[in-house]
Design a protein around this motif. Structure first.
Motif, PDB file in Angstrom:
ATOM      1  N   GLU A   1       0.803  -1.209   0.000  1.00 30.41           N
ATOM      2  CA  GLU A   1       0.000   0.000   0.000  1.00 30.41           C
ATOM      3  C   GLU A   1       0.846   1.273   0.000  1.00 30.41           C
ATOM      4  O   GLU A   1       0.303   2.369  -0.142  1.00 30.41           O
ATOM      5  CB  GLU A   1      -0.954  -0.019   1.211  1.00 30.41           C
ATOM      6  CG  GLU A   1      -0.284   0.159   2.564  1.00 30.41           C
ATOM      7  CD  GLU A   1       0.364  -1.148   3.083  1.00 30.41           C
ATOM      8  OE1 GLU A   1       0.903  -1.125   4.193  1.00 30.41           O
ATOM      9  OE2 GLU A   1       0.315  -2.159   2.342  1.00 30.41           O
ATOM     10  N   GLN A   2       2.174   1.126   0.203  1.00 28.73           N
ATOM     11  CA  GLN A   2       3.065   2.280   0.250  1.00 28.73           C
ATOM     12  C   GLN A   2       3.898   2.440  -1.033  1.00 28.73           C
ATOM     13  O   GLN A   2       4.833   3.233  -1.076  1.00 28.73           O
ATOM     14  CB  GLN A   2       4.033   2.133   1.446  1.00 28.73           C
ATOM     15  CG  GLN A   2       3.357   1.942   2.785  1.00 28.73           C
ATOM     16  CD  GLN A   2       2.587   3.166   3.232  1.00 28.73           C
ATOM     17  OE1 GLN A   2       3.011   4.290   2.968  1.00 28.73           O
ATOM     18  NE2 GLN A   2       1.449   2.973   3.876  1.00 28.73           N
ATOM     19  N   ARG A   3       3.556   1.703  -2.099  1.00 27.70           N
ATOM     20  CA  ARG A   3       4.449   1.628  -3.254  1.00 27.70           C
ATOM     21  C   ARG A   3       4.208   2.697  -4.315  1.00 27.70           C
ATOM     22  O   ARG A   3       5.001   2.825  -5.257  1.00 27.70           O
ATOM     23  CB  ARG A   3       4.285   0.255  -3.927  1.00 27.70           C
ATOM     24  CG  ARG A   3       4.910  -0.897  -3.169  1.00 27.70           C
ATOM     25  CD  ARG A   3       6.421  -0.876  -3.333  1.00 27.70           C
ATOM     26  NE  ARG A   3       6.827  -1.038  -4.698  1.00 27.70           N
ATOM     27  CZ  ARG A   3       7.165  -2.199  -5.249  1.00 27.70           C
ATOM     28  NH1 ARG A   3       7.176  -3.301  -4.513  1.00 27.70           N
ATOM     29  NH2 ARG A   3       7.533  -2.241  -6.517  1.00 27.70           N
ATOM     30  N   ASP A   4       3.141   3.473  -4.251  1.00 24.51           N
ATOM     31  CA  ASP A   4       2.814   4.372  -5.354  1.00 24.51           C
ATOM     32  C   ASP A   4       3.963   5.341  -5.680  1.00 24.51           C
ATOM     33  O   ASP A   4       4.394   5.474  -6.839  1.00 24.51           O
ATOM     34  CB  ASP A   4       1.543   5.172  -5.037  1.00 24.51           C
ATOM     35  CG  ASP A   4       0.298   4.293  -5.108  1.00 24.51           C
ATOM     36  OD1 ASP A   4       0.428   3.155  -5.638  1.00 24.51           O
ATOM     37  OD2 ASP A   4      -0.755   4.742  -4.653  1.00 24.51           O
ATOM     38  N   ASP A   5       4.468   6.059  -4.639  1.00 28.60           N
ATOM     39  CA  ASP A   5       5.525   7.038  -4.894  1.00 28.60           C
ATOM     40  C   ASP A   5       6.816   6.367  -5.366  1.00 28.60           C
ATOM     41  O   ASP A   5       7.528   6.896  -6.247  1.00 28.60           O
ATOM     42  CB  ASP A   5       5.808   7.849  -3.626  1.00 28.60           C
ATOM     43  CG  ASP A   5       4.684   8.835  -3.316  1.00 28.60           C
ATOM     44  OD1 ASP A   5       3.842   9.047  -4.218  1.00 28.60           O
ATOM     45  OD2 ASP A   5       4.662   9.402  -2.208  1.00 28.60           O
ATOM     46  N   VAL A   6       7.119   5.180  -4.788  1.00 25.09           N
ATOM     47  CA  VAL A   6       8.327   4.466  -5.197  1.00 25.09           C
ATOM     48  C   VAL A   6       8.209   4.002  -6.645  1.00 25.09           C
ATOM     49  O   VAL A   6       9.164   4.115  -7.434  1.00 25.09           O
ATOM     50  CB  VAL A   6       8.604   3.277  -4.265  1.00 25.09           C
ATOM     51  CG1 VAL A   6       9.861   2.519  -4.705  1.00 25.09           C
ATOM     52  CG2 VAL A   6       8.744   3.755  -2.824  1.00 25.09           C
ATOM     53  N   ASP A   7       7.025   3.520  -7.032  1.00 22.73           N
ATOM     54  CA  ASP A   7       6.817   3.075  -8.406  1.00 22.73           C
ATOM     55  C   ASP A   7       6.933   4.243  -9.386  1.00 22.73           C
ATOM     56  O   ASP A   7       7.477   4.089 -10.495  1.00 22.73           O
ATOM     57  CB  ASP A   7       5.451   2.404  -8.546  1.00 22.73           C
ATOM     58  CG  ASP A   7       5.388   1.055  -7.830  1.00 22.73           C
ATOM     59  OD1 ASP A   7       6.481   0.549  -7.462  1.00 22.73           O
ATOM     60  OD2 ASP A   7       4.282   0.528  -7.639  1.00 22.73           O
TER      61      ASP A   7
END
Length: 364
Positions: free
Chosen positions: A263-269
């Motif tokens: 759920e925390q991957r958006d910015d990293v992606d």
């Protein structure tokens, strides 16, 4: 008197030889600054007083031989050193009256007839007596080519310390060392001036955007007036690596964890996609923590969290490790000072400092 008539007859014959028998092939310029050496035979004629004097051993006319070494200083002037062996006999009893002659001469070659020259010098002679004389004469050299010449020369030797007037006629061969200086090619006549057609006034072509490129070849209409353009009227860009800013990555970690949840991957992606698109970009992943708990522990925790984000870029987006740096700052670089819940929330973060190649227009 008879001796003088013989000398004058030989001297008068040399110009006739030049005009009627030998064809000269060398100009005065061909002689300049060249060394020459000569071998010669000589018919030597003592003064009548010598042939009738015991003091001179009654020396008789006879043959001799010698060598010369000289140098052409200019097109007209030359210097030479001479040595001659005088092989003469006594008219009285036929005994030898041998001697040596040596000295120096100056030679002047006529400009319009370089084969013909005048000669004058000073000599030391030791036949019968040791005497000094000066000589004057005339000579002629016939050049077979640029190096070899046949010469004839007549001289009168006038005693200085003794009163006598001898004469001698030389025949010999000279060799000129080296070669004549190359002659400059004649300057060609100027070509006639071409007939010029009357110029036709060009038809002006519009330049709507004022960039200096006419509209008929302008491929980029409307370029800004401050931009430098190429021959096609398009803006000239320069590429350079530059920082494009800090990117906040909102990643929440469970307590005492460095695992990035799905759920925390958006910015990293989004960051991974950017680095895949711009393959020359680089990134510094910075981990930060809030000022709660042990500072040393928070430092290590921030390092693990930065490394976790870096591993996602390497493993999931195939970003080369050389383009990624990861560092933890713990609580040393807070975004918000203070010990409030709001400050703790703002400081618990990961930042990405991205550098990428950008294009900037070149200004006029």
């Amino acid at each position: 008197m008879k001796l003088k008539k013989t000398f004058l007859a030989v001297a008068a014959a040399l110009p006739l030889l030049s005009a009627n028998v030998l064809a000269d092939t060398v100009t005065a310029a061909d002689l300049k600054e060249r060394v020459f050496g000569s071998l010669f035979g000589e018919y030597y004629m003592p003064d009548t007083d010598k042939t009738e004097s015991a003091a001179w051993s009654y020396m008789e006319k006879d043959w001799g031989y010698g060598i010369e070494l000289g140098y052409y200083l200019t097109e007209n002037w030359a210097l030479r050193a001479e040595y001659a062996r005088m092989e003469m006999q006594s008219k009285l009893d036929g005994t030898d009256v041998n001697g040596n002659r040596y000295g120096i001469d100056a030679m002047y070659h006529l400009s319009n007839m370089p084969a013909l020259y005048l000669v004058g010098g000073i000599k030391r002679m030791d036949a019968a007596q040791n005497t000094t004389a000066f000589n004057l004469g005339v000579g002629y050299k016939h050049f077979f080519n640029q190096n070899f010449a046949l010469f004839a020369e007549a001289n009168r030797y006038q005693g200085i310390d003794e009163s006598y007037g001898d004469a001698g006629i030389k025949l010999g061969m000279s060799y000129l060392f080296g070669s004549a200086a190359a002659k400059a090619a004649p300057t060609p006549a100027p070509a006639p001036a071409p007939v010029r057609a009357q110029p036709v006034a060009p038809v002006p072509v519009a330049d709507t955007d004022g960039d200096g490129v006419p509209d008929n070849i302008d491929n980029c209409a409307g370029t800004p007036a401050v931009h430098k353009v190429d021959a096609s009227g398009c803006t000239v860009y320069v590429e350079k690596m530059a920082a494009v800013g800090d990117i906040d990555i909102e990643v929440r970690f469970p307590f005492d964890s460095a695992v990035v949840g799905a759920e925390q991957r958006d910015d990293v992606d989004n960051l991974g996609a950017f680095m895949q698109r711009f393959t020359e970009s680089t990134v510094m992943i910075e981990g930060h923590a809030s000022n709660i708990g042990n500072p040393a522990y928070n430092m290590r925790l921030s390092e693990r969290r930065a490394t976790a984000v870096a591993d996602i870029l390497k493993n999931d987006f195939n970003v080369d490790p050389s383009r990624i740096s990861a560092v933890g700052y713990g609580v040393t670089k807070p975004r918000v000072e203070g010990n409030t819940p709001e400050a703790h929330a703002a400081n618990q973060r990961i930042e990405a400092k991205v550098t990428a190649k950008i294009k900037e227009p070149v200004l006029r």
